[in-house]
Write a protein that holds these residues in place. Structure first.
Motif, PDB file in Angstrom:
ATOM      1  N   ARG A  61      30.378 -35.518 -17.992  1.00  0.00           N
ATOM      2  CA  ARG A  61      30.271 -34.286 -17.196  1.00  0.00           C
ATOM      3  C   ARG A  61      31.661 -33.927 -16.697  1.00  0.00           C
ATOM      4  O   ARG A  61      32.308 -34.700 -15.995  1.00  0.00           O
ATOM      5  CB  ARG A  61      29.322 -34.517 -16.017  1.00  0.00           C
ATOM      6  N   ASP A  62      32.145 -32.756 -17.140  1.00  0.00           N
ATOM      7  CA  ASP A  62      33.447 -32.262 -16.689  1.00  0.00           C
ATOM      8  C   ASP A  62      33.342 -30.772 -16.423  1.00  0.00           C
ATOM      9  O   ASP A  62      32.237 -30.230 -16.369  1.00  0.00           O
ATOM     10  CB  ASP A  62      34.550 -32.592 -17.709  1.00  0.00           C
ATOM     11  N   ALA A  63      34.469 -30.104 -16.266  1.00  0.00           N
ATOM     12  CA  ALA A  63      34.459 -28.673 -15.948  1.00  0.00           C
ATOM     13  C   ALA A  63      33.770 -27.845 -17.026  1.00  0.00           C
ATOM     14  O   ALA A  63      33.238 -26.780 -16.755  1.00  0.00           O
ATOM     15  CB  ALA A  63      35.886 -28.183 -15.729  1.00  0.00           C
ATOM     16  N   GLY A  64      33.740 -28.342 -18.244  1.00  0.00           N
ATOM     17  CA  GLY A  64      33.101 -27.626 -19.350  1.00  0.00           C
ATOM     18  C   GLY A  64      31.601 -27.820 -19.430  1.00  0.00           C
ATOM     19  O   GLY A  64      30.922 -27.186 -20.223  1.00  0.00           O
ATOM     20  N   GLY A  65      31.051 -28.727 -18.637  1.00  0.00           N
ATOM     21  CA  GLY A  65      29.615 -28.996 -18.670  1.00  0.00           C
ATOM     22  C   GLY A  65      29.330 -30.407 -19.133  1.00  0.00           C
ATOM     23  O   GLY A  65      30.149 -31.314 -18.959  1.00  0.00           O
ATOM     24  N   LEU A  66      28.168 -30.592 -19.759  1.00  0.00           N
ATOM     25  CA  LEU A  66      27.714 -31.904 -20.201  1.00  0.00           C
ATOM     26  C   LEU A  66      27.908 -32.047 -21.702  1.00  0.00           C
ATOM     27  O   LEU A  66      27.555 -31.146 -22.465  1.00  0.00           O
ATOM     28  CB  LEU A  66      26.229 -32.078 -19.851  1.00  0.00           C
ATOM     29  N   ASP A  67      28.475 -33.176 -22.116  1.00  0.00           N
ATOM     30  CA  ASP A  67      28.648 -33.486 -23.541  1.00  0.00           C
ATOM     31  C   ASP A  67      27.989 -34.822 -23.842  1.00  0.00           C
ATOM     32  O   ASP A  67      27.979 -35.722 -22.992  1.00  0.00           O
ATOM     33  CB  ASP A  67      30.125 -33.602 -23.914  1.00  0.00           C
ATOM     34  N   LEU A  68      27.476 -34.958 -25.059  1.00  0.00           N
ATOM     35  CA  LEU A  68      26.933 -36.208 -25.560  1.00  0.00           C
ATOM     36  C   LEU A  68      27.864 -36.699 -26.658  1.00  0.00           C
ATOM     37  O   LEU A  68      28.178 -35.941 -27.585  1.00  0.00           O
ATOM     38  CB  LEU A  68      25.524 -36.007 -26.121  1.00  0.00           C
ATOM     39  N   THR A  69      28.315 -37.946 -26.551  1.00  0.00           N
ATOM     40  CA  THR A  69      29.166 -38.552 -27.574  1.00  0.00           C
ATOM     41  C   THR A  69      28.532 -39.862 -28.002  1.00  0.00           C
ATOM     42  O   THR A  69      28.043 -40.622 -27.162  1.00  0.00           O
ATOM     43  CB  THR A  69      30.579 -38.831 -27.023  1.00  0.00           C
ATOM     44  N   LEU A 115      17.808 -30.690 -21.551  1.00  0.00           N
ATOM     45  CA  LEU A 115      18.346 -31.568 -20.510  1.00  0.00           C
ATOM     46  C   LEU A 115      17.218 -32.116 -19.630  1.00  0.00           C
ATOM     47  O   LEU A 115      17.206 -33.304 -19.291  1.00  0.00           O
ATOM     48  CB  LEU A 115      19.376 -30.823 -19.661  1.00  0.00           C
ATOM     49  N   LYS A 116      16.253 -31.273 -19.279  1.00  0.00           N
ATOM     50  CA  LYS A 116      15.094 -31.736 -18.501  1.00  0.00           C
ATOM     51  C   LYS A 116      14.306 -32.784 -19.278  1.00  0.00           C
ATOM     52  O   LYS A 116      13.830 -33.764 -18.718  1.00  0.00           O
ATOM     53  CB  LYS A 116      14.196 -30.558 -18.129  1.00  0.00           C
ATOM     54  N   SER A 117      14.183 -32.571 -20.604  1.00  0.00           N
ATOM     55  CA  SER A 117      13.470 -33.541 -21.442  1.00  0.00           C
ATOM     56  C   SER A 117      14.192 -34.881 -21.475  1.00  0.00           C
ATOM     57  O   SER A 117      13.558 -35.931 -21.548  1.00  0.00           O
ATOM     58  CB  SER A 117      13.308 -33.004 -22.865  1.00  0.00           C
ATOM     59  N   LEU A 118      15.527 -34.864 -21.435  1.00  0.00           N
ATOM     60  CA  LEU A 118      16.290 -36.120 -21.411  1.00  0.00           C
ATOM     61  C   LEU A 118      15.945 -36.942 -20.168  1.00  0.00           C
ATOM     62  O   LEU A 118      15.958 -38.165 -20.202  1.00  0.00           O
ATOM     63  CB  LEU A 118      17.795 -35.850 -21.428  1.00  0.00           C
ATOM     64  N   LYS A 119      15.638 -36.258 -19.081  1.00  0.00           N
ATOM     65  CA  LYS A 119      15.299 -36.946 -17.842  1.00  0.00           C
ATOM     66  C   LYS A 119      13.869 -37.494 -17.861  1.00  0.00           C
ATOM     67  O   LYS A 119      13.581 -38.489 -17.206  1.00  0.00           O
ATOM     68  CB  LYS A 119      15.455 -36.008 -16.642  1.00  0.00           C
ATOM     69  N   LEU A 120      12.976 -36.855 -18.600  1.00  0.00           N
ATOM     70  CA  LEU A 120      11.563 -37.219 -18.571  1.00  0.00           C
ATOM     71  C   LEU A 120      11.123 -38.110 -19.730  1.00  0.00           C
ATOM     72  O   LEU A 120      10.146 -38.846 -19.602  1.00  0.00           O
ATOM     73  CB  LEU A 120      10.704 -35.954 -18.574  1.00  0.00           C
ATOM     74  N   ALA A 121      11.814 -38.035 -20.865  1.00  0.00           N
ATOM     75  CA  ALA A 121      11.387 -38.734 -22.071  1.00  0.00           C
ATOM     76  C   ALA A 121      11.733 -40.224 -22.012  1.00  0.00           C
ATOM     77  O   ALA A 121      12.616 -40.653 -21.275  1.00  0.00           O
ATOM     78  CB  ALA A 121      12.037 -38.098 -23.298  1.00  0.00           C
ATOM     79  N   ASP A 122      11.016 -40.990 -22.819  1.00  0.00           N
ATOM     80  CA  ASP A 122      11.285 -42.423 -22.932  1.00  0.00           C
ATOM     81  C   ASP A 122      12.448 -42.716 -23.876  1.00  0.00           C
ATOM     82  O   ASP A 122      13.052 -43.775 -23.802  1.00  0.00           O
ATOM     83  CB  ASP A 122      10.047 -43.167 -23.443  1.00  0.00           C
ATOM     84  N   GLY A 123      12.688 -41.774 -24.814  1.00  0.00           N
ATOM     85  CA  GLY A 123      13.732 -42.019 -25.790  1.00  0.00           C
ATOM     86  C   GLY A 123      14.305 -40.740 -26.367  1.00  0.00           C
ATOM     87  O   GLY A 123      13.686 -39.678 -26.297  1.00  0.00           O
ATOM     88  N   LEU A 124      15.489 -40.864 -26.918  1.00  0.00           N
ATOM     89  CA  LEU A 124      16.178 -39.778 -27.613  1.00  0.00           C
ATOM     90  C   LEU A 124      16.348 -40.209 -29.054  1.00  0.00           C
ATOM     91  O   LEU A 124      16.871 -41.294 -29.325  1.00  0.00           O
ATOM     92  CB  LEU A 124      17.553 -39.523 -26.976  1.00  0.00           C
ATOM     93  N   ASP A 125      15.889 -39.375 -29.992  1.00  0.00           N
ATOM     94  CA  ASP A 125      16.100 -39.619 -31.408  1.00  0.00           C
ATOM     95  C   ASP A 125      17.127 -38.626 -31.912  1.00  0.00           C
ATOM     96  O   ASP A 125      16.976 -37.417 -31.720  1.00  0.00           O
ATOM     97  CB  ASP A 125      14.807 -39.436 -32.214  1.00  0.00           C
ATOM     98  N   VAL A 126      18.175 -39.139 -32.540  1.00  0.00           N
ATOM     99  CA  VAL A 126      19.211 -38.301 -33.132  1.00  0.00           C
ATOM    100  C   VAL A 126      19.106 -38.506 -34.638  1.00  0.00           C
ATOM    101  O   VAL A 126      19.475 -39.563 -35.156  1.00  0.00           O
ATOM    102  CB  VAL A 126      20.612 -38.673 -32.609  1.00  0.00           C
ATOM    103  N   LYS A 127      18.559 -37.479 -35.316  1.00  0.00           N
ATOM    104  CA  LYS A 127      18.297 -37.591 -36.754  1.00  0.00           C
ATOM    105  C   LYS A 127      19.427 -36.939 -37.534  1.00  0.00           C
ATOM    106  O   LYS A 127      19.647 -35.733 -37.446  1.00  0.00           O
ATOM    107  CB  LYS A 127      16.974 -36.910 -37.108  1.00  0.00           C
ATOM    108  N   GLY A 128      20.141 -37.774 -38.282  1.00  0.00           N
ATOM    109  CA  GLY A 128      21.165 -37.281 -39.185  1.00  0.00           C
ATOM    110  C   GLY A 128      20.615 -37.277 -40.593  1.00  0.00           C
ATOM    111  O   GLY A 128      19.443 -37.591 -40.811  1.00  0.00           O
ATOM    112  N   GLU A 129      21.456 -36.946 -41.570  1.00  0.00           N
ATOM    113  CA  GLU A 129      20.985 -36.923 -42.953  1.00  0.00           C
ATOM    114  C   GLU A 129      20.713 -38.319 -43.486  1.00  0.00           C
ATOM    115  O   GLU A 129      19.908 -38.493 -44.387  1.00  0.00           O
ATOM    116  CB  GLU A 129      21.992 -36.196 -43.834  1.00  0.00           C
ATOM    117  N   GLY A 130      21.374 -39.347 -42.927  1.00  0.00           N
ATOM    118  CA  GLY A 130      21.228 -40.693 -43.462  1.00  0.00           C
ATOM    119  C   GLY A 130      20.344 -41.615 -42.651  1.00  0.00           C
ATOM    120  O   GLY A 130      19.820 -42.584 -43.183  1.00  0.00           O
ATOM    121  N   ALA A 131      20.167 -41.367 -41.370  1.00  0.00           N
ATOM    122  CA  ALA A 131      19.393 -42.273 -40.525  1.00  0.00           C
ATOM    123  C   ALA A 131      19.075 -41.607 -39.191  1.00  0.00           C
ATOM    124  O   ALA A 131      19.579 -40.524 -38.889  1.00  0.00           O
ATOM    125  CB  ALA A 131      20.172 -43.567 -40.283  1.00  0.00           C
TER     126      ALA A 131
END
Length: 170
Positions: A61-69, A115-131
């Motif tokens: 969280r910085d002046a530009g907002g929220l980023d996920l890395t 962002l609200k879902s990130l607070k409420l969910a049990d998990g985050l799935d990040v689906k790429g082309e390979g996995a």
């Protein structure tokens, strides 16, 4: 008696101090929240953890907002390339392109519903082309709230009094 005290002092002196988390980092479940400065100037607040598969996940969280890395030493990504992903948290889904740099990808999180879902969910799935990368979101609501509080506290500290450095505490 003096030998016993000397032995205790010497044995405790060899305990590695660097094994502990920095004093200004706050642990909230598996997440570590901390303020980051460049020199004496506050820069951003971060919230990070490592998945069971060894992927480092960081919200910034910085002046530009929220980023996920996300990063992994196993990844070899084209510098400056972008990759399509689908992020799912609870019932919320987000289509995005992540920007790559070496062994890391990042994207801004601007969607309030997601962002609200990130607070409420049990998990985050990040689906790429390979996995699919699975990130457990236990204690994420409290950690995201602490991340925002960290930025609000430290980001405005120098604005309100330019003669006092921010505390640097999350």
């Amino acid at each position: 008696m003096r030998l016993a005290i000397a032995a205790i002092v010497l044995s405790t002196a060899s305990i590695p101090v660097h094994a502990e988390a920095p004093a200004d980092a706050v642990a909230i479940g598996p997440w570590k929240v901390e303020a980051v400065s460049k020199g004496q100037k506050f820069d951003r607040c971060t919230m990070s953890r490592t998945t069971d598969d060894g992927v480092d996940v960081r919200f910034t969280r910085d002046a530009g907002g929220l980023d996920l890395t996300m990063s992994s030493p196993k990844w070899k990504l084209g510098r400056g390339k972008s990759y399509p992903v689908e992020l799912s948290a609870g019932s919320s889904t987000l289509q995005a392109d992540v920007a790559a740099s070496g062994n890391a990808v990042s994207l801004p999180v601007k969607d309030e519903r997601f962002l609200k879902s990130l607070k409420l969910a049990d998990g985050l799935d990040v689906k790429g082309e390979g996995a699919t990368i699975k990130v457990a979101l236990d204690k994420s609501a409290a950690a995201l709230d602490r991340l925002e509080a960290c930025y609000a506290k430290n980001g405005s500290a120098t604005d309100t009094n330019p003669f006092v450095a921010p505390s640097g505490k999350p």
